[in-house]
Each structure stands twice: as C-alpha cells, then as structure tokens.
Design a protein around this motif. Structure first.
Motif, PDB file in Angstrom:
ATOM      1  N   TYR A  75       0.819  -1.212   0.000  1.00 19.77           N
ATOM      2  CA  TYR A  75       0.000   0.000   0.000  1.00 19.77           C
ATOM      3  C   TYR A  75       0.851   1.259   0.000  1.00 19.77           C
ATOM      4  N   TYR A  76       0.376   2.272  -0.720  1.00 18.18           N
ATOM      5  CA  TYR A  76       0.890   3.639  -0.566  1.00 18.18           C
ATOM      6  C   TYR A  76      -0.234   4.408   0.106  1.00 18.18           C
ATOM      7  N   GLY A  77      -0.093   4.725   1.368  1.00 15.23           N
ATOM      8  CA  GLY A  77      -1.199   5.327   2.097  1.00 15.23           C
ATOM      9  C   GLY A  77      -2.399   4.399   2.030  1.00 15.23           C
TER      10      GLY A  77
ATOM     11  N   GLN B 216      -3.938   0.729  -2.524  1.00 12.93           N
ATOM     12  CA  GLN B 216      -3.292  -0.581  -2.610  1.00 12.93           C
ATOM     13  C   GLN B 216      -2.654  -0.768  -3.990  1.00 12.93           C
ATOM     14  N   ALA B 217      -1.392  -1.202  -4.007  1.00 14.00           N
ATOM     15  CA  ALA B 217      -0.678  -1.360  -5.279  1.00 14.00           C
ATOM     16  C   ALA B 217      -0.378  -2.818  -5.617  1.00 14.00           C
ATOM     17  N   LEU B 218      -0.235  -3.680  -4.624  1.00  8.30           N
ATOM     18  CA  LEU B 218      -0.047  -5.113  -4.883  1.00  8.30           C
ATOM     19  C   LEU B 218      -1.174  -5.886  -4.214  1.00  8.30           C
TER      20      LEU B 218
ATOM     21  N   GLY C 297       5.696  -6.114 -17.085  1.00  2.95           N
ATOM     22  CA  GLY C 297       4.344  -5.580 -16.934  1.00  2.95           C
ATOM     23  C   GLY C 297       4.313  -4.152 -17.430  1.00  2.95           C
ATOM     24  N   ARG C 298       3.105  -3.687 -17.732  1.00  2.09           N
ATOM     25  CA  ARG C 298       2.964  -2.326 -18.267  1.00  2.09           C
ATOM     26  C   ARG C 298       3.331  -1.278 -17.215  1.00  2.09           C
ATOM     27  N   ASN C 299       3.368  -0.040 -17.636  1.00  4.18           N
ATOM     28  CA  ASN C 299       3.551   1.078 -16.709  1.00  4.18           C
ATOM     29  C   ASN C 299       2.503   0.992 -15.608  1.00  4.18           C
ATOM     30  N   GLY C 300       2.968   1.120 -14.389  1.00  2.00           N
ATOM     31  CA  GLY C 300       2.033   1.139 -13.267  1.00  2.00           C
ATOM     32  C   GLY C 300       1.553  -0.239 -12.835  1.00  2.00           C
ATOM     33  N   ALA C 301       2.110  -1.285 -13.412  1.00  2.00           N
ATOM     34  CA  ALA C 301       1.663  -2.649 -13.077  1.00  2.00           C
ATOM     35  C   ALA C 301       2.038  -3.042 -11.653  1.00  2.00           C
ATOM     36  N   GLY C 302       3.139  -2.464 -11.166  1.00  2.00           N
ATOM     37  CA  GLY C 302       3.567  -2.797  -9.808  1.00  2.00           C
ATOM     38  C   GLY C 302       4.964  -3.399  -9.733  1.00  2.00           C
ATOM     39  N   LYS C 303       5.743  -3.221 -10.775  1.00  2.00           N
ATOM     40  CA  LYS C 303       7.102  -3.799 -10.804  1.00  2.00           C
ATOM     41  C   LYS C 303       8.007  -3.150  -9.748  1.00  2.00           C
ATOM     42  N   THR C 304       8.072  -1.820  -9.799  1.00  2.00           N
ATOM     43  CA  THR C 304       8.890  -1.097  -8.814  1.00  2.00           C
ATOM     44  C   THR C 304       8.377  -1.367  -7.400  1.00  2.00           C
ATOM     45  N   THR C 305       7.080  -1.374  -7.265  1.00  2.00           N
ATOM     46  CA  THR C 305       6.498  -1.627  -5.942  1.00  2.00           C
ATOM     47  C   THR C 305       6.899  -3.009  -5.427  1.00  2.00           C
ATOM     48  N   THR C 306       6.949  -3.976  -6.307  1.00  2.00           N
ATOM     49  CA  THR C 306       7.378  -5.319  -5.891  1.00  2.00           C
ATOM     50  C   THR C 306       8.808  -5.272  -5.363  1.00  2.00           C
ATOM     51  N   LEU C 307       9.676  -4.569  -6.063  1.00  2.00           N
ATOM     52  CA  LEU C 307      11.070  -4.457  -5.595  1.00  2.00           C
ATOM     53  C   LEU C 307      11.130  -3.711  -4.266  1.00  2.00           C
ATOM     54  N   ARG C 308      10.331  -2.641  -4.164  1.00  2.00           N
ATOM     55  CA  ARG C 308      10.317  -1.878  -2.904  1.00  2.00           C
ATOM     56  C   ARG C 308       9.748  -2.695  -1.753  1.00  2.00           C
ATOM     57  N   THR C 309       8.857  -3.595  -2.088  1.00  2.00           N
ATOM     58  CA  THR C 309       8.289  -4.456  -1.054  1.00  2.00           C
ATOM     59  C   THR C 309       9.365  -5.380  -0.513  1.00  2.00           C
TER      60      THR C 309
ATOM     61  N   PRO D  37      18.105   1.558  -8.148  1.00  2.00           N
ATOM     62  CA  PRO D  37      16.803   2.181  -8.375  1.00  2.00           C
ATOM     63  C   PRO D  37      16.670   2.758  -9.781  1.00  2.00           C
ATOM     64  N   GLU D  38      15.412   2.923 -10.184  1.00  2.00           N
ATOM     65  CA  GLU D  38      15.077   3.481 -11.504  1.00  2.00           C
ATOM     66  C   GLU D  38      15.784   4.811 -11.757  1.00  2.00           C
ATOM     67  N   ASP D  39      15.873   5.654 -10.707  1.00  2.00           N
ATOM     68  CA  ASP D  39      16.414   6.999 -10.918  1.00  2.00           C
ATOM     69  C   ASP D  39      17.919   7.098 -10.616  1.00  2.00           C
TER      70      ASP D  39
ATOM     71  N   ASP E 240      16.057  -2.121 -11.322  1.00  2.00           N
ATOM     72  CA  ASP E 240      14.777  -1.531 -11.740  1.00  2.00           C
ATOM     73  C   ASP E 240      14.950  -0.757 -13.042  1.00  2.00           C
ATOM     74  N   GLU E 241      14.487  -1.331 -14.127  1.00  2.00           N
ATOM     75  CA  GLU E 241      14.540  -0.716 -15.461  1.00  2.00           C
ATOM     76  C   GLU E 241      15.889  -0.106 -15.795  1.00  2.00           C
ATOM     77  N   PRO E 242      16.924  -0.935 -15.824  1.00  2.00           N
ATOM     78  CA  PRO E 242      18.261  -0.387 -16.085  1.00  2.00           C
ATOM     79  C   PRO E 242      18.405   0.301 -17.440  1.00  2.00           C
TER      80      PRO E 242
HETATM   81  N1  LIG Z   1       4.831   6.784  -4.048  1.00  2.00           N
HETATM   82  C1  LIG Z   1       3.632   6.387  -4.495  1.00  2.00           C
HETATM   83  N2  LIG Z   1       2.494   6.871  -3.953  1.00  2.00           N
HETATM   84  C2  LIG Z   1       1.277   6.462  -4.376  1.00  2.00           C
HETATM   85  N3  LIG Z   1       1.071   5.568  -5.356  1.00  2.00           N
HETATM   86  C3  LIG Z   1       2.165   5.047  -5.950  1.00  2.00           C
HETATM   87  C4  LIG Z   1       3.502   5.441  -5.558  1.00  2.00           C
HETATM   88  N4  LIG Z   1       4.371   4.759  -6.320  1.00  2.00           N
HETATM   89  C5  LIG Z   1       3.627   3.994  -7.148  1.00  2.00           C
HETATM   90  N5  LIG Z   1       2.305   4.166  -6.931  1.00  2.00           N
HETATM   91  C6  LIG Z   1       1.184   3.482  -7.630  1.00  2.00           C
HETATM   92  O1  LIG Z   1       1.351   2.087  -7.480  1.00  2.00           O
HETATM   93  C7  LIG Z   1       1.053   1.412  -8.697  1.00  2.00           C
HETATM   94  C8  LIG Z   1       2.253   0.593  -9.137  1.00  2.00           C
HETATM   95  O2  LIG Z   1       3.316   1.472  -9.478  1.00  2.00           O
HETATM   96  P1  LIG Z   1       4.790   0.972  -9.792  1.00  2.00           P
HETATM   97  O3  LIG Z   1       5.661   2.157  -9.752  1.00  2.00           O
HETATM   98  O4  LIG Z   1       5.113  -0.177  -8.920  1.00  2.00           O
HETATM   99  O5  LIG Z   1       4.613   0.449 -11.292  1.00  2.00           O
HETATM  100  P2  LIG Z   1       5.709  -0.036 -12.338  1.00  2.00           P
HETATM  101  O6  LIG Z   1       5.240  -1.348 -12.840  1.00  2.00           O
HETATM  102  O7  LIG Z   1       7.051   0.033 -11.736  1.00  2.00           O
HETATM  103  O8  LIG Z   1       5.558   1.045 -13.503  1.00  2.00           O
HETATM  104  P3  LIG Z   1       6.672   1.709 -14.486  1.00  2.00           P
HETATM  105  O9  LIG Z   1       6.862   0.726 -15.574  1.00  2.00           O
HETATM  106  O10 LIG Z   1       5.999   2.952 -14.960  1.00  2.00           O
HETATM  107  O11 LIG Z   1       7.902   1.962 -13.679  1.00  2.00           O
HETATM  108  C9  LIG Z   1       0.645   2.483  -9.694  1.00  2.00           C
HETATM  109  O12 LIG Z   1      -0.738   2.549  -9.720  1.00  2.00           O
HETATM  110  C10 LIG Z   1       1.247   3.743  -9.120  1.00  2.00           C
HETATM  111  O13 LIG Z   1       0.485   4.857  -9.476  1.00  2.00           O
END
Ligand SMILES: Nc1ncnc2c1ncn2[C@@H]1O[C@H](COP(=O)(O)OP(=O)(O)OP(=O)(O)O)[C@@H](O)[C@H]1O
Ligand SMILES: [Mg+2]
Length: 249
Positions: free
Chosen positions: A12-14, A17-19, A36-48, A84-86, A159-161
C-alpha cells in the motif's frame, strides 16, 4: 528452498493498494524478469522486498528468514541491494568517491575491492575522476550498478536499467550485465525493454494491476507471442524501444 519467497503479498501507498496477493519465488543464482505495463507494480514489488514501500502484508521470506517486519537497513544488511530506476548518483562526487561511499556504507556483507568493479566496468576506471553530474545516462547506470555490486549483494534488484538509454548504450549495458549475472549473484530485473530482460533472464513473471498474470520460463514466453501482446502490448519484433527522447521523468 527458494532464496526469496513472496506469498500473498499486499502493498500500500497510504490508503491506495498497489499489490494484491502477489506470489514470487526466486532460486539462488537465478535471473528472473519482472514484466508488466507502466504502473503494473514492478517497482512496488522491488520496494516491497527492500522494505521501502509504505506498508506491506503477507509472507516475505529471504534466505529462510521472515523479513516482512524488518527495517530497510536490516534487509540491506542481509545482502539485498537495489539499483533504483532513478540511479541516485551523487552529482558532485567523482566516480571513485561514489564507489567508495557505497563500499564504506556496506554492512552485513564484505564489500568487494574497487579494482574488481573496474574490471567489470573498464569505462568507470577511465572516468575515475569525473563528477557524477558529468556522466552520460549510460555511464550513470553503470556506476549505479557498480555501486550496488561493490557491496557484494546476494540478491541484486535492477529496476529498469535501460530506461532513457540510447540503443548503442543499451548494448554496452547488456554486455556488462551478462558478465554480472554470470557471477555468484541472484537477480530480479524489471524492464519495459522486454527483449533486453529476456536475453538476460531464465524465468519471467508478468504482473498486471498488482497481481500475478503469468509466470514461466523464457522459452515458454518466447513460444507464446500472444502473451506479450496481451500483457505488454509489444509484438515479437526487435524494435522494443519507444521513441521517447530525453527519458527524464
Ligand atoms: N509513491 C507512491 N504513492 C502512491 N502511489 C504510488 C507510488 N508509487 C507507485 N504508486 C502506484 O502504485 C502502482 C504501481 O506502481 P509501480 O511504480 O510499482 O509500477 P511499475 O510497474 O514500476 O511502472 P513503471 O513501468 O511505470 O515503472 C501504480 O498505480 C502507481 O500509481
Ligand atoms: Mg517502475
């Protein structure tokens, strides 16, 4: 026993829910792609996995230990390192200083000598005294990977090198990463550049809207072009790169 095991993981972000009940298992020395597409949750999975997501629930086991309640630092000290991505290079420090800081910040694992990094990344040795801010995107990415690698990770999260890199630089990076993964390290790599990830990996997971959509071997994925169309909207072709110019976000 898997090196890393996620079972029914929510993140969760606040309040958002992201995963949603994500499952993921990675064996020692495996290279696994997370697609997965943009916003699918890839970065969130790594952060988890690294513990930097706001809130996580479910089963997260690393090297036989439940790490779901551990701090970011404690998880890092167990040898889990994220690129990290950045990239987060220190702009006003030299390449060498960037590497030394990473080396000296290393706890829990024995850092590798800086010379070993220069063997893997000869370009970085040439750029030894250059400031982070003067590096090209590709050079920054190399430095970012080297900075994680110098801490001798057991599990390296990339993350997306290739994000924002020109195709010719992507080739260099691919060469270097092939060498990295041939060493004693387990890797999870997320990519929009599917071909790049598939070449490097043995297995893949496709995530859609924070949930598991597919998992299997790279051969299975390649044999089933429909999967890429369905979940990633890319054809089977070579032209994986979109025409986004600058690549800053
Ligand atoms: N810091 C944050 N606060 C709130 N919501 C977030 C935050 N970071 C990501 N999200 C949301 O969580 C979901 C998953 O995002 P995430 O960044 O994990 O996707 P991604 O697969 O890495 O996408 P991309 O390919 O664009 O990097 C999205 O709906 C995104 O808007
Ligand atoms: Mg991402």
């Amino acid at each position: 026993m898997s090196l890393l095991e996620l079972e029914g993981v929510d993140a969760y972000y606040g309040a958002s829910q992201a995963l949603f009940g994500l499952d993921l298992a990675v064996e020692q020395n495996e290279v696994v792609a997370l697609l997965g597409r943009n916003g699918a949750g890839k970065t969130t999975t790594l952060r988890t996995i690294t513990g930097t997501v706001g809130r996580r629930e479910g089963h997260i086991e690393y090297d036989g230990e439940d790490i779901s309640g551990l701090s970011v630092e404690a998880i890092s000290n167990r040898g889990v390192k994220l690129v990290p991505e950045d990239r987060r290079i220190f702009p006003t420090l030299t390449v060498r200083e960037n590497l030394l800081i990473a080396r000296d910040a290393c706890k829990g694992t024995d850092p590798r000598p800086i010379e070993e990094m220069y063997e893997v990344f000869p370009k970085l040795e040439e750029l030894n005294q250059s400031l982070g801010q003067n590096l090209s995107g590709g050079e920054q990415q190399m430095l970012s990977v080297a900075r994680a690698l110098i801490q001798s990770p057991d599990l390296l999260l990339l993350d997306e090198p290739t994000e924002g890199l020109a195709p010719v630089i992507v080739e260099d990076l691919s060469e270097v990463l092939h060498e990295v993964v041939s060493q004693d390290v387990t890797v999870i790599i997320t990519e929009q550049n599917v071909e790049f990830a598939l070449e490097l990996s043995e297995r893949a997971y496709i995530i859609q809207k924070g949930s598991n959509a597919w998992e299997g071997s790279i051969e299975e994925l390649r044999a089933n072009e429909g999967l890429l169309d369905q979940y990633l909207s890319v054809g089977g072709g070579e032209e994986g790169t979109e025409g986004e110019a600058a690549g800053d976000d």
